[in-house]
Each structure stands twice: as C-alpha cells, then as structure tokens.
Write a protein that holds these residues in place. Sequence first.
Motif: not given
Length: 210
Positions: A31-40, A134-138, A140-143
């Motif tokens: 999960l944390l790696e998915a968060g790290r890899l999320t687009a911003s 807003n970037q943090a919420y992206i 959130l959605g991915n997690l």
Amino acid sequence: MSTILNKLNWRYATKNFDSSKQVSNEDLNTLLEAGRLTASSYGLQPYEIYVIKNEEVRKELRKASYDQPQITDASYIIVLANKPTFDDSMIDDYIANIMKVRGLSKEDLEGFSKTMKSTLLDLPDAYKGAWTSNQAYIVLGNLMTIAAEMEIDTCPMEGFDKEQYNEILGLTDKGLNAAVVLAVGYRSSEDATQHYPKVRYPEEQIITHI
C-alpha cells in the motif's frame, strides 16, 4: 463485471474495524509503495505519508478525532500531510532528484524548473495549501483503490482537528499539515454498514459523453 469493479462495489467506508485482525507488514508495504508511486502534479509530491501504529499516539489522535473508534481499532492510521506553503527549495530539491535518477544536468532541466517556479511560486499561500492538499487526495484515492483490490478495508476521514493532529505528530515544525486520514484494517463482522446497498447516482446522471 470486471474484477476491479467488483472490488470497488465490495469496499465501503468501514466504521467498525476488527482490532484482532492485523494487516501484514507485506501488505502494508505494498500500500505504501502504491502511495509513493501515485501521480502528482509535475511529479512534485508536495506531501508526506505518516503511518501511525503506536497505541498511545493513536489514543491521543482519537481524542482529536471526536472519539471515532476507527482511529484506535484499525490496524494502521495513515495521515497524508501536505505542505501548506512552499518556496523554490521544494522545486530545486525535485530537480536535483531528477538529475540523480535520470542522469541529467541542471541545464537540461532549466526550462522545466522555470516553468514550475513561474506557475507555482507566486500563488498566494491559501492557493498553495489548497493545491498541495489536492495532491494528497490523489494519493488517498489511489490507496483506497489498491486496498480494495487487496480486500483490505479502509475509511477516509476528514472529521478531525487538524491543529491537534499537527501538534501531536509534530507536523507544523516540519512545514506540514494534516490533510486527510485513512484508517486501514479489516471490517468487523458486527459492522452493519457493510450490508447496506451502495448508493451512487446512475451513469446517465453523473457521466456525460461529448
């Protein structure tokens, strides 16, 4: 129906977690790696991800969350902390990271750097804070989506006192602000909410094809 849509129909904002069931370290790291890899935007990642396991800290956070039980009963609490303001150092650090990872020179990235600085640095602090949130919420959605795919339950939470969170976690001193919280764990069999039909507007009411 595709597997991912089945999972999204399965998930719900879990109100009661089974505190006896723990998310494994392996699944948490996924999960944390998915968060790290999320687009911003621009790839700047103007936020940090805090994972809260410590029971005493979570008791304090629960008090700052209007006594919502998810804070102490879930396996983990993830706090997405945005930067309420920033200066050119944030962009310079990002450029330095690109240089390191991609083997580019500062001159190679000069145009990109100037574009980011001209677009972002003159924004009022209120706009900067809204943009980074807003970037943090992206994230959130991915997690939440990745967790659903893994059949891990989550509950996104905005019902908390941000100033108290910032104080408890020492975020203000780090130039950060608690934007949103995600409880992560496994639903309790006694959580009646899991049996409620999912309420969403029908496709023809919410999706427009042009």
